[in-house]
Design an enzyme around this catalytic site. Structure first.
Site, PDB file in Angstrom:
ATOM      1  N   GLU A 250      32.902   7.229 -98.377  1.00 54.48           N
ATOM      2  CA  GLU A 250      32.841   8.527 -97.719  1.00 54.48           C
ATOM      3  C   GLU A 250      31.677   8.533 -96.741  1.00 54.48           C
ATOM      4  O   GLU A 250      30.922   7.556 -96.644  1.00 54.48           O
ATOM      5  CB  GLU A 250      32.690   9.654 -98.743  1.00 54.48           C
ATOM      6  CG  GLU A 250      31.401   9.599 -99.548  1.00 54.48           C
ATOM      7  CD  GLU A 250      31.326  10.636-100.666  1.00 54.48           C
ATOM      8  OE1 GLU A 250      32.399  10.996-101.188  1.00 54.48           O
ATOM      9  OE2 GLU A 250      30.221  11.060-101.008  1.00 54.48           O
ATOM     10  N   HIS A 293      28.683  16.389-102.151  1.00 52.15           N
ATOM     11  CA  HIS A 293      27.821  15.400-102.782  1.00 52.15           C
ATOM     12  C   HIS A 293      26.443  15.408-102.131  1.00 52.15           C
ATOM     13  O   HIS A 293      26.324  15.597-100.920  1.00 52.15           O
ATOM     14  CB  HIS A 293      28.410  13.995-102.640  1.00 52.15           C
ATOM     15  CG  HIS A 293      29.631  13.757-103.473  1.00 52.15           C
ATOM     16  ND1 HIS A 293      30.588  12.822-103.151  1.00 52.15           N
ATOM     17  CD2 HIS A 293      30.053  14.330-104.622  1.00 52.15           C
ATOM     18  CE1 HIS A 293      31.532  12.833-104.061  1.00 52.15           C
ATOM     19  NE2 HIS A 293      31.238  13.744-104.958  1.00 52.15           N
TER      20      HIS A 293
END
Length: 679
Positions: A250, A293
């Site tokens: 990511e 995150h």
């Protein structure tokens, strides 16, 4: 601590090129070389692995131990500081050292809150436990920096995490973490992922395809990972149980670029390499935003997500845009490779479609970084510097200005000073100088100072003043637990002047540990996006996206939420928001999420994409139905449920009598919600 070696920072004395990105190297002054890489074999868990639990008697650990024992994991007991006894028929030890002496564990699962995680990891390192798995979120960044400064000096203990589901051997029935067990099946695919929910989707896809998994390793979504992609790839290369490899990355950091380099080398030196597939989440994420995150943001000099995608594709990894494509895609690759005889599968040519034509938000110099409690205003940052004795002059500009950033080097697992002549910190204009977290003081002769001065072509007479500036930044960084400090400065007439600054501080230090309250009181929520503030109060991460987005998204898990926005964009949809309910999707979080999403007048349809792992799909379906009724929803809702009890959950949605539609396939669900949103 018996396994420690002394480390000293060394830097080359030769002048640095402006475009250099080489790291300062570490060397050992001990006669015996210690290398954290020596701990890689500890990741190969299986039926033989003896597992200890720290935080053993807590509610979450208790539930996890029961499940893991029933599955077949060999658990030898747990630790409760200062207490001896029995729990779940297993011994309770007063310390990790006592457990190590009496139970001889191969691994420890740490189930304590984020503010206690670092101390627990350090205790496990002290006892030389071979593998430590930390699952907690919100571990203060500076606590983890301290942990990594210790890990680098030893060769006994390997860390997985923090902020990750853990590591699991489907073949050996060994789970160290909280992965949803019904999704796993013994097989031949090795999986490494940053995102928990995306890894579960990947596991489910390979299970459906009849491939199963060998070993699944979570890198975790924090800034600093104990085990990274390259570490996992090295293990998979040597693992005879692993026939195919899947990597799920990511935005944030450069670990995927390092993986691409490793894959290129692996394919060059191997006659019949194991097939590799990959996915990158956050391709459409707006520049500068923190996407759920803690590590899902692009720091100065980091590659953008599309660069990672392209690098992995060039390296030979077969790229997909949604994890449900992995199973059949890998089946085809294995069949073609001749490594394993597999029946024919449909072509996955369409999986590469759209990367270069998809709608994505491009970096924009005027776009603000996400407003969270981490960031303070420029005048506040300059005031901090002024208190440190640094000369400031807000707003003044000169073509001779340079830029310094004190931040994290995710590869070196340490603080780093970044030097740039560009305010955007373009990769071609920066120099990175990582240094030890244990550094106490910078002076004129410090390697970091001499290298910085050489890079900026400063005279030797400027070294002392430069050291004062860097020392002031370092003091603020460490004492106030910052994660990034950026300044625009100028050197003239024998002194430095700071003319601009952007300071960000670790919110985990405040939220989970109650530290740095004075810094976080500087936050002014009245100036932030109201919906984002409201979501935060409900424990939801919501990012309002710019543009004409007409699809509201509701997802559990940051990685899956990023990928949902990406995949809908690739299919031609335009999303109004990113929304992560967290690891669980309860009726309360679903209701709060629906309320926030539908407050946006742009939203014409809502896409719910939930993977039922910790919470079963039938319970999630019940929560969706209840929230839909209570809020008297007026926009159509498309629900895609996968995971534990998925068929029951889908049936409950279909038979609810409400304008809800349940899907199993992402592509079918995506086409339907896009059609409704464009009506």
């Amino acid at each position: 601590m018996t396994g420690l070696c002394s480390l000293t920072v060394r830097t080359q004395r030769t002048p640095l090129l402006r475009a250099s990105t080489k790291h300062i190297k570490l060397f050992s002054t001990s006669s015996r070389r210690c290398d954290y890489a020596d701990t890689l074999p500890n990741l190969k868990i299986g039926a033989h692995t003896r597992v200890l639990f720290q935080g053993f008697t807590g509610r979450q650990a208790t539930a996890n131990v029961k499940e893991s024992l029933a599955w077949g994991t060999k658990i030898v007991g747990g630790v409760k500081p200062g207490v001896e006894g029995e729990h779940l028929g297993l011994p309770v030890f007063p310390s990790v050292k006592a457990a190590q002496e009496r139970a001889k564990p191969d691994a420890s699962a740490i189930y304590v809150p984020g503010n206690q995680t670092a101390k627990a990891i350090e205790e496990a390192i002290e006892a030389e436990i071979p593998l430590v798995v930390a699952v907690a979120e919100h571990v203060p960044l500076h606590d983890i920096l301290r942990v990594h400064s210790i890990l680098k000096t030893q060769s006994k203990t390997r860390l997985v995490g923090a902020n990750c589901p853990g590591i699991i051997s489907a073949i050996g029935k060994c789970r160290i973490g909280f992965q949803p067990l019904p999704c796993f099946a013994p097989g031949s695919i090795g999986i490494v992922a940053k995102s928990g929910t995306l890894s579960y989707e990947t596991v489910a896809s390979t299970t459906r395809a009849g491939l199963g998994q060998s070993l699944c390793i979570s890198m975790g979504g924090d800034l600093l990972a104990g085990t990274n992609f390259v570490d996992a790839l090295k293990v998979f290369e040597e693992d005879t149980d692993t026939e195919g490899i899947i990597l799920v990355g990511e935005l944030g950091g450069a670990a995927e670029m390092e993986a691409a380099d490793w894959i290129t080398d692996y394919r060059r030196r191997t006659t019949n390499p194991k097939p590799i597939m990959a996915l990158i989440g956050g391709l459409t994420a707006p520049h500068g935003r923190i996407m759920g995150h803690a590590g899902a943001w692009t720091a100065p000099g980091d590659p953008f997500p599309e660069e990672k995608y392209n690098a992995l594709e060039r390296a030979g990894a077969v790229m997909v845009h949604h994890p449900e494509k992995f199973g059949q895609g890998m089946k085809t690759l294995l069949s073609k490779s001749g490594r394993k005889k597999i029946g024919s599968a449909s072509s996955f040519r369409d999986q590469k479609r759209g990367l270069h034509t998809m709608r994505r938000v491009r970096p924009d110099s005027h776009l603000k970084v996400q407003a969270r409690s981490l960031y303070i205003k420029q005048f506040q940052a300059l005031y901090m510097l002024k208190k440190e004795g640094i000369r400031v002059n807000e707003g003044a500009e000169s073509v001779l200005d340079f830029y310094l950033s004190l931040t994290i080097d995710r590869a070196a697992l340490s603080p780093t000073l970044i030097i740039s002549t560009s305010p955007e910190f373009e990769p071609s204009s920066i120099t990175r100088l990582p240094f030890s977290y244990n550094t106490e003081k910078f002076d004129a002769s410090s390697p970091t100072i001499t290298a910085t001065a050489a890079d900026l072509e400063l005279p030797e007479s400027a070294h002392e003043k430069l050291a004062e500036l860097v020392q002031a930044l370092w003091r603020i960084y460490k004492e106030k637990e910052a994660f990034t400090l950026q300044v625009r400065a100028n050197y003239a007439d024998g002194s430095f002047e700071v003319r601009g600054a952007r300071f960000g501080f670790d919110d985990a230090a405040f939220r989970s540990s109650g530290r740095q309250e004075e810094v976080h009181q500087l936050r002014n929520v009245a100036e932030e996006v109201p919906e984002e503030v409201e979501a935060e109060r409900d424990g939801i991460v919501y990012v309002k996206l710019e543009g004409e987005g007409s699809i509201g998204t509701l997802v559990n898990g940051a990685g899956l939420a990023m990928n949902t926005v990406d995949a809908l964009s690739i299919h031609g949809g335009q999303c109004a928001n990113f929304l992560d309910t967290g690891g669980k999707a309860t009726s309360e979080t679903v209701k709060a999420s629906f309320k926030i999403i539908t407050s946006d007048p742009r939203v014409r349809a809502v896409f719910v994409n939930i993977f039922g792992g910790l919470t079963r799909c039938d319970m999630i379906a019940e929560g969706i139905i209840l929230a839909f009724k209570e809020l008297d929803m007026q926009v159509p809702v498309i629900v895609r449920l996968r995971g534990t009890n998925e068929e029951l959950g889908q049936k409950m949605i279909a038979e609810s009598g409400l304008p809800l539609r349940a899907f199993d396939s992402f592509e079918e669900a995506a086409k339907e919600v896009i059609s409704l949103a464009e009506f």
